[in-house]
Design an enzyme around this catalytic site. Sequence first.
Site, PDB file in Angstrom:
ATOM      1  N   ASP A 133       0.814  -1.227   0.000  1.00  0.00           N
ATOM      2  CA  ASP A 133       0.000   0.000   0.000  1.00  0.00           C
ATOM      3  C   ASP A 133       0.846   1.275   0.000  1.00  0.00           C
ATOM      4  O   ASP A 133       0.332   2.351  -0.274  1.00  0.00           O
ATOM      5  CB  ASP A 133      -0.910   0.026   1.243  1.00  0.00           C
ATOM      6  CG  ASP A 133      -1.790  -1.205   1.331  1.00  0.00           C
ATOM      7  OD1 ASP A 133      -2.067  -1.815   0.283  1.00  0.00           O
ATOM      8  OD2 ASP A 133      -2.193  -1.558   2.451  1.00  0.00           O
ATOM      9  N   MET A 175      -6.034  -2.629  -4.698  1.00  0.00           N
ATOM     10  CA  MET A 175      -5.926  -2.599  -3.236  1.00  0.00           C
ATOM     11  C   MET A 175      -5.350  -1.249  -2.807  1.00  0.00           C
ATOM     12  O   MET A 175      -5.254  -0.328  -3.622  1.00  0.00           O
ATOM     13  CB  MET A 175      -5.037  -3.738  -2.766  1.00  0.00           C
ATOM     14  CG  MET A 175      -5.732  -5.089  -2.776  1.00  0.00           C
ATOM     15  SD  MET A 175      -4.670  -6.358  -2.048  1.00  0.00           S
ATOM     16  CE  MET A 175      -5.883  -7.643  -1.748  1.00  0.00           C
ATOM     17  N   ARG A 177      -5.953  -0.083   0.771  1.00  0.00           N
ATOM     18  CA  ARG A 177      -6.591   0.349   2.024  1.00  0.00           C
ATOM     19  C   ARG A 177      -7.012   1.809   1.947  1.00  0.00           C
ATOM     20  O   ARG A 177      -7.688   2.209   1.025  1.00  0.00           O
ATOM     21  CB  ARG A 177      -5.655   0.121   3.215  1.00  0.00           C
ATOM     22  CG  ARG A 177      -5.622  -1.286   3.698  1.00  0.00           C
ATOM     23  CD  ARG A 177      -5.076  -1.407   5.083  1.00  0.00           C
ATOM     24  NE  ARG A 177      -3.946  -0.542   5.356  1.00  0.00           N
ATOM     25  CZ  ARG A 177      -3.370  -0.442   6.522  1.00  0.00           C
ATOM     26  NH1 ARG A 177      -3.817  -1.137   7.534  1.00  0.00           N
ATOM     27  NH2 ARG A 177      -2.343   0.349   6.707  1.00  0.00           N
ATOM     28  N   HIS A 277      -5.976 -10.181  -4.665  1.00  0.00           N
ATOM     29  CA  HIS A 277      -4.667 -10.633  -4.177  1.00  0.00           C
ATOM     30  C   HIS A 277      -3.653 -10.934  -5.270  1.00  0.00           C
ATOM     31  O   HIS A 277      -2.486 -11.194  -4.943  1.00  0.00           O
ATOM     32  CB  HIS A 277      -4.858 -11.840  -3.251  1.00  0.00           C
ATOM     33  CG  HIS A 277      -5.542 -11.467  -1.975  1.00  0.00           C
ATOM     34  ND1 HIS A 277      -6.905 -11.344  -1.884  1.00  0.00           N
ATOM     35  CD2 HIS A 277      -5.054 -11.132  -0.766  1.00  0.00           C
ATOM     36  CE1 HIS A 277      -7.236 -10.975  -0.660  1.00  0.00           C
ATOM     37  NE2 HIS A 277      -6.130 -10.836   0.051  1.00  0.00           N
TER      38      HIS A 277
HETATM   39  O1  F6P Z   1      -2.338  -3.980   3.419  1.00  0.00           O
HETATM   40  C1  F6P Z   1      -2.189  -4.804   2.306  1.00  0.00           C
HETATM   41  C2  F6P Z   1      -3.525  -5.235   1.763  1.00  0.00           C
HETATM   42  O2  F6P Z   1      -3.287  -6.038   0.621  1.00  0.00           O
HETATM   43  C3  F6P Z   1      -4.491  -4.111   1.453  1.00  0.00           C
HETATM   44  O3  F6P Z   1      -4.200  -3.436   0.251  1.00  0.00           O
HETATM   45  C4  F6P Z   1      -5.802  -4.855   1.452  1.00  0.00           C
HETATM   46  O4  F6P Z   1      -6.856  -3.979   1.773  1.00  0.00           O
HETATM   47  C5  F6P Z   1      -5.615  -5.883   2.545  1.00  0.00           C
HETATM   48  O5  F6P Z   1      -4.215  -6.048   2.708  1.00  0.00           O
HETATM   49  C6  F6P Z   1      -6.239  -7.223   2.255  1.00  0.00           C
HETATM   50  O6  F6P Z   1      -6.056  -8.041   3.363  1.00  0.00           O
HETATM   51  P1  F6P Z   1      -6.361  -9.598   3.386  1.00  0.00           P
HETATM   52  O7  F6P Z   1      -5.201 -10.295   2.775  1.00  0.00           O
HETATM   53  O8  F6P Z   1      -6.529  -9.907   4.833  1.00  0.00           O
HETATM   54  O9  F6P Z   1      -7.609  -9.824   2.581  1.00  0.00           O
END
Ligand code: F6P
Length: 354
Positions: A133, A175, A177, A277
């Site tokens: 991020d 992604m 956040r 992801h």
């Molecule tokens: O902080 C990294 C991140 O990939 C964010 O961009 C995303 O919102 C979050 O983690 C997703 O988390 P998880 O892997 O728990 O779904």
Amino acid sequence: MHVGVLTGGGDCPGLNAVIRAVTLSLIHEAGARVTGIEQGFLGLVERRARPLDVPAVMDIVNLGGTILGTHNRANPFAYFDAGGADVSAAVMDYVRELGLDALVVIGGDGTMTIAHKLGALGLPIVGVPKTIDNDLMASDRSFGFDSAVAVVAEAIMRLETTAQSHRRVMLVETMGRYAGWIALEAGLAGGADVILIPEVPYDVATVVARCRAHQRSAGSTLICVAEGAAPVGGQMTVERRIAGSPDPLRLGGVVQTLRAELEQHLDSEVRATVLGHVQRGGPPTAFDRVLATRLGCHAAELVRARQFGVMVALQGDAMASVPLAAVAGACRTVPPDHELIRAARALGVVLGDQ
Ligand code: F6P
């Protein structure tokens, strides 16, 4: 000297390059013994660790994920498997039993917050910042970000050709956040027509107007949307809540709402893609491998100099360190007058606000 290493929070391209750099430089420069803690703080709670030697870290500089595993809910101060109980005293016992002189903790702001609290109990810690991020306070760039931007930029280019073929409006969700760094940089790199980020609330009417004009002139429109983007006066889209996580909200799905709204006002078909992801998986770029290596070597130097309670950082083009207390819980968002925002506007990219 005996040094532990762990990776906490979400995985990120470049973690293995840091593990390799910390391990090799401590072995070569200090003759140290290095131990890898498995699955982040969970390994300290469940007493799972294994030796890291030269063969163990061979050929991993370009490997995605983390060879040690990770966990995003294992907080020793509120352990999810013990009804939220504080198991930090047992963790400190295990650290003493292992005979660790120091612990290198690689993670994001949640991990650094826990590291800071363990440091207050007397554990000598050096932190290494990681996040795709790019939102950690004291570091100008975090490893993993460049790799994520490369994935999104390529996805935008692939979506562009299908958008042009069908004369469609394409939304792609990144992604990031609460920060728009990934969407902003990847949107620019991929040539997006509209970029929506959390720091600039959008007006749907503005996005509709841009799409209409662009459909007329170019035949297709590419909209890059950060998962934290929200309309003026509206809320971010929360996909789920993870009980026990230091950062329990998971954002996601804003492009589905936008797709429905745009379709109401446009003649063109609208499609939405959530990259998810895939942005975090796979090998780090060469830039991230080098940055991760520099951060890992600098962390090892600080361990050797017994400078604890700090996190290494990239400031300008130099390695630096900052107190863990200064980074715990903080988030670095895109300043609304940032040079990249001005550049996007100068190119005619719509940010949704005007
Ligand atoms: O902080 C990294 C991140 O990939 C964010 O961009 C995303 O919102 C979050 O983690 C997703 O988390 P998880 O892997 O728990 O779904």
